[in-house]
Design an enzyme around this catalytic site. Structure first.
Site, PDB file in Angstrom:
ATOM      1  CD  GLU A  94      -2.882   1.180   2.339  1.00 45.62           C
ATOM      2  OE1 GLU A  94      -4.039   1.572   2.163  1.00 45.62           O
ATOM      3  OE2 GLU A  94      -2.450   0.843   3.450  1.00 45.62           O
ATOM      4  N   GLY A 105       3.552   1.759  11.034  1.00 50.23           N
ATOM      5  CA  GLY A 105       3.192   0.996  12.233  1.00 50.23           C
ATOM      6  C   GLY A 105       2.724  -0.405  11.906  1.00 50.23           C
ATOM      7  CB  ALA A 106       0.346  -2.288  11.501  1.00 54.82           C
ATOM      8  CG  MET A 107       0.048  -3.289   4.716  1.00 53.73           C
ATOM      9  SD  MET A 107      -1.001  -1.876   4.274  1.00 53.73           S
ATOM     10  CE  MET A 107      -2.177  -2.693   3.206  1.00 53.73           C
ATOM     11  CD  GLU A 108      -4.826  -1.511   5.573  1.00 51.88           C
ATOM     12  OE1 GLU A 108      -5.340  -0.748   4.740  1.00 51.88           O
ATOM     13  OE2 GLU A 108      -3.870  -1.185   6.296  1.00 51.88           O
ATOM     14  CG  ASN A 109      -0.640  -6.927   3.937  1.00 53.15           C
ATOM     15  OD1 ASN A 109      -0.561  -6.073   3.074  1.00 53.15           O
ATOM     16  ND2 ASN A 109       0.287  -7.085   4.872  1.00 53.15           N
ATOM     17  CD  GLU A 145      -3.072  -1.809  10.672  1.00 56.23           C
ATOM     18  OE1 GLU A 145      -3.434  -2.076   9.506  1.00 56.23           O
ATOM     19  OE2 GLU A 145      -2.693  -0.664  11.010  1.00 56.23           O
ATOM     20  CG  HIS A 186      -7.572  -0.958   7.865  1.00 56.88           C
ATOM     21  ND1 HIS A 186      -8.234   0.031   7.175  1.00 56.88           N
ATOM     22  CD2 HIS A 186      -6.479  -0.360   8.414  1.00 56.88           C
ATOM     23  CE1 HIS A 186      -7.572   1.171   7.303  1.00 56.88           C
ATOM     24  NE2 HIS A 186      -6.507   0.963   8.052  1.00 56.88           N
ATOM     25  CD  GLU A 204      -5.384   3.992   6.776  1.00 58.82           C
ATOM     26  OE1 GLU A 204      -5.529   3.745   7.991  1.00 58.82           O
ATOM     27  OE2 GLU A 204      -4.803   3.224   5.993  1.00 58.82           O
TER      28      GLU A 204
END
Length: 932
Positions: free
Chosen positions: A172, A306-310, A343, A346, A365
């Protein structure tokens, strides 16, 4: 999954042949005309399914891969345009449905590349026919990326000192194209079948569960994963690593696993507990089951954000997922819980329903940030996050009150513009207007509306208006009967809401919050039993007397759902302020009026006439007559109004004089925060008399609060946050008892060879005091290398950055650039911390100026780390010389083609700081002489 027409959301006009005018078309790398000139892809070809095979080599640090993309042709065309960045295309071929059916070989395709738009074009021998499906096969290879985007390498050190490499994705917003050629826009949702080759010492993870593993020649293994649900490319994820995990099962049967490097496995247990509780919470709240069979959360050693919501494979920076009870403070626990909540939200907002384009990233977001509040209140009420949410809004108001802000829904075309959309306006302001809307509609009505939105647009894309429509088409008779709020029903001539017998068009109302930038100021003047209201645009750093003020006010009007309370009633009164001016009549005489009840509204309030004096008197007489969040809001608004020239600084400071008796810790901390900001501003400018007097005032006035703090981890969340904040400030101000206790604990810790467990709430302050000696600083750096706790490493790094020796600070920067002892991911935070140290501010700024090209090799222009580095090393400046320096630097970057929107924000912030000091320094100096 419901059947959805795959064409309905694609409305762009088709381009079915080459543009024959060479001037109108870009030129491909081989010198031929590239057949497409837009940044956005044509919509004549729709991807349906990707079959991906990836083989990363963690020794040679590269990967080979192949894919088959099943596409639907909407209109006849001679070419297929898709995204590709830094990939070497080995060959490409095309098969029709008939070719596939009869197993005919594919026709070879000519591949043109246009790197400026990160696009490739596949030229077909014969026109592709409308309404038919084709299969595109592409073989490609690339190096594993060096940074934090695409398919990249990450490393960690074992307890035994061995460096190990893993391969991980982060796509992303626009980096899936770095891992495989694809239609890399959120609207092009498809299904993905993924296969990954690996060595036996590794495991492979992807969005879906593994269905089988095949053994290949040479000992290689090939993992096959279930086909995904329909989703956007930026949510695809895969990892090859040697991590270990802890697992549990949610109430609905979903398997939840937390993965980390083997030596950090013991820090995964809190994340599992929180994830299981939060997943259950969201499934109940949204009335929609999490649609995948499993959910993995993985702590990545090198991670930019911080993080990624895959979807199904959520990736985190280690400090955002791992929790070590011996080293992580209560603030760390709150952070980990918030990020997991964000996350997991999301998985519905963003993954299940995705914005059509990045201009509406706030739909992802803003909602995920808002859902942190809802979900933590339900699952972890003891964390008392509800009392902290106001700060989410206060943080963005600083940015949104500048003229250089942008609307929540904002145009974004280039990759850099898209990256810059991931900012406080999209996250925080998005969350705050949703919270305001929930307060306006009622929680139950709002929840019903968002459930309607999620169910209607599942596996699809949505835009702003879709949300307002969903929120406007449910009606609860009970709401209307109770005098609250109701949706219009039967005739449905418009999305009209009935609120206190006034018609409110929700779409029109919310357009004033999402399509125009800024924040409103509500000016209140009480005249007997009448309240005269006026709205204007709130501008920090611009006063009414400034010549530009009038122009900056033009055409700004909000529909503001104002709330207020009075001395004569506990009721919350409501009104929609749609006009520039309005008048409200009070039913009875009142001693005071307070607007924006519980700070739920996204607006600033100014009380003209005797309004502020009445509230200050009230706070001094009996502050508990106002709600705790109202006291918090008053402190915030008062200091904001000083920056806009609407309130004098001495009036705002007088308001804080009641704080010795404040029983609400969030309000007390807010007052302390503003006083500390003043101290640090005058200290950085070396205004010694004011610095000394303010230091004396802080230590004397807040002595009762300082003296009651213990050096143990006990009490409520807010008790513990107060302890950390107050002791850190006291020691920073060289308060002798604080320095003595911290020094004593640090000495004991050193003597125990780092084995003594210092209370986590005071760990940062103890390390910071210890770092002031050469022996302490060197020992902390040694412990930094050895520590397995990311939370502890953050505290040590902050402490090291407070040294008064420039050669030590420079050593830290060098280690951060090298990326071994101090990881590159921590460089931005390090530079930010050093710049906040009076001894390091010039050092950090000079380093950024002199090493800009080196920094761009580590972080992409527009990325969060680059924005943090530029802002962190400049936005605290407050002199004309510093402003001129920054202006010259930004001009030189623009000349090189490096332009960011944040440059204007920084320049405006520095100008505001300069004006603030010029106007308010004499007042501050005088006030301190009177009160100390």
């Amino acid at each position: 999954m419901p059947h959805i027409c795959i064409c309905s959301q694609f409305t762009s006009s088709p381009i079915d042949q080459f543009n024959k005018d060479p001037k109108a078309s870009p030129i491909a790398t081989n010198g031929e005309i590239f057949p497409w000139h837009e940044l956005r892809l044509p919509t004549v070809i729709i991807p349906l399914h990707y079959d991906l095979l990836i083989h990363p080599n963690l020794t040679s640090l590269d990967f080979v891969a192949s894919e088959k993309i099943e596409v639907l042709v909407r209109d006849a065309t001679q070419f297929i345009v898709l995204h590709s960045k830094d990939l070497e295309i080995l060959n490409a071929s095309l098969q029709s449905e008939e070719d596939v059916r009869y197993r005919k070989p594919g026709e070879s395709l000519t591949v043109l590349s246009y790197p400026a738009h990160q696009q490739i074009a596949l030229l077909v021998p014969e026109k592709l026919r409308a309404d038919l499906r084709y299969s595109v096969a592409i073989d490609f290879q690339a190096k594993l990326a060096d940074g934090f985007e695409g398919f990249y390498k990450s490393t960690y050190r074992t307890l035994g000192g061995e460096t190990r490499t893993i391969a991980v994705t982060d796509f992303e917003p626009t980096e899936a194209r770095m891992a495989f050629p694809c239609f890399d826009e959120p609207l092009f949702k498809a299904n993905f079948s993924i296969k990954i080759r690996r060595e036996s010492r590794h495991i492979a993870l992807s969005n879906m569960p593994k269905v089988k593993t095949i053994e290949l020649e040479g000992g290689l293994l090939e993992d096959h994963f279930e086909t995904t649900v329909k989703m956007s490319t930026y949510l695809v994820a895969y990892i090859v690593c040697d991590f270990t995990s802890v697992s549990g099962t949610a109430s609905s049967g979903v398997k939840v696993s937390i993965y980390a490097s083997p030596d950090k496995w013991s820090q995964t247990h809190y994340a599992l507990e929180a994830s299981l509780k939060l997943l259950d919470c969201y499934e109940n709240y949204f009335d929609i089951h999490y649609p995948l069979p499993k959910l993995d959360l993985v702590a990545i050693p090198d991670f930019a954000s911080g993080a990624m919501e895959n979807w199904g494979l959520v990736t985190y920076r280690e400090t955002s997922l791992l929790f070590d009870p011996k080293k992580s403070s209560i603030s760390d626990k709150l952070w980990v819980t918030k990020v997991i909540a964000h996350e997991l939200a999301h998985q519905w907002f963003g993954n299940l329903v995705t914005m059509e384009w990045w201009n509406d990233i706030w739909l992802n977001e803003g909602f995920a940030t808002y859902m942190e509040l809802i979900s933590l209140n339900i699952t972890y009420p003891e964390l008392q996050f509800d009392d902290d949410f106001s700060n989410t809004c206060f943080e963005v108001i600083k940015r949104d009150s500048l003229n250089s802000s942008h609307p929540i829904s904002n145009q974004a075309k280039t990759a850099i513009q898209i990256k810059e959309m991931f900012d406080a306006v999209s996250y925080n302001k998005g969350a705050c207007i949703l919270n305001m809307l929930k307060d306006f509609l009622s929680e139950d009505t709002f929840r019903k509306g968002i459930i309607h939105y999620l169910k209607k647009f599942s596996y699809r894309n949505a835009k702003n208006d879709d949300l307002w429509h969903s929120l406007s088409n449910n009606c609860l008779e009970s709401d209307s009967a109770s005098g609250g709020f109701c949706y219009s029903d039967s005739k449905k001539t418009s999305n009209t809401l009935v609120f206190l017998r006034k018609n409110v068009e929700l779409k029109e109302m919310m357009a004033t919050w999402t399509l125009q930038k800024g924040i409103p100021l509500v000016v209140v003047k009480r005249e007997g039993r009448s309240l005269r209201l006026q709205q204007e645009r709130f501008l920090s750093g611009v006063s009414k007397e400034d010549p530009e003020w009038g122009t900056l006010q033009e055409r700004y009007l909000w529909h503001i759902p104002v709330t207020y309370s009075t001395s004569s009633s506990h009721a919350i009164h409501r009104h929609i302020l749609k006009l520039k001016t309005d008048t409200l009549d009070l039913s009875e005489k009142t001693d005071w009026v307070k607007f924006n009840v519980d700070s739920n509204g996204y607006y600033i309030v100014h009380y003209e006439g005797q309004g502020w004096d009445e509230l200050i008197t009230l706070l001094n007489r009996n502050h508990t007559l106002l709600r705790p969040k109202d006291r918090l809001g008053l402190i915030h608004d008062a200091f904001q109004l000083v920056s806009a020239g609407r309130l004098t600084l001495d009036k705002a400071l007088d308001l804080t004089r009641y704080l010795q008796r404040e029983t609400s810790i969030p309000a007390l901390l807010k007052g302390l925060e503003y006083l500390e900001l003043l101290y640090r501003m005058v200290e950085r400018r070396n205004i010694s008399d004011v610095t000394e007097n303010l230091k004396h005032y802080l230590l004397q006035y807040f002595k009762p609060v300082i003296d009651t703090q213990s050096w143990v981890d006990k009490g409520s969340v807010w008790d513990r946050m107060l302890r950390s904040t107050v002791l850190k400030l006291a020691c920073y101000l060289n308060h002798a008892p604080c320095i003595q206790k911290a020094t004593e604990l640090f000495s004991q810790w050193m003597e125990s060879s780092g084995k003594l467990n210092i209370p986590t709430d005071v760990l940062k302050v103890v390390y910071s005091v210890g770092a002031q000696t050469t022996a302490g600083w060197n020992y902390l750096l040694e412990q930094y290398e050895l520590s397995l706790s990311g939370a502890e490493k953050n505290k040590i790094l902050y402490a090291l950055s407070t040294s008064k020796h420039q050669e030590k600070l420079m050593k830290l920067i060098e280690l951060g650039m090298e990326g071994k002892v101090i990881k590159t991911q921590d460089l931005a935070a390090l530079l930010f911390a050093i710049a906040r140290n009076p001894e390091g501010q010039q050092l950090a700024w000079n380093f950024v100026k002199e090493n800009w090209t080196h920094l761009l090799k580590k972080f992409d222009l527009g990325s969060f780390p680059i924005r943090m580095i530029v802002s962190g090393t400049t936005s605290h400046f407050s002199s004309k010389d510093e402003l001129q320096e920054v202006e010259l630097f930004f001009e030189s970057l623009k000349a090189q083609g490096s332009h960011l929107d944040i440059f204007q924000i920084i320049l405006e912030t520095i100008s505001k700081n300069i004006k603030w000091l010029e106007k308010n320094l004499p007042t501050l100096r005088k006030w301190l002489l009177i009160t100390t």
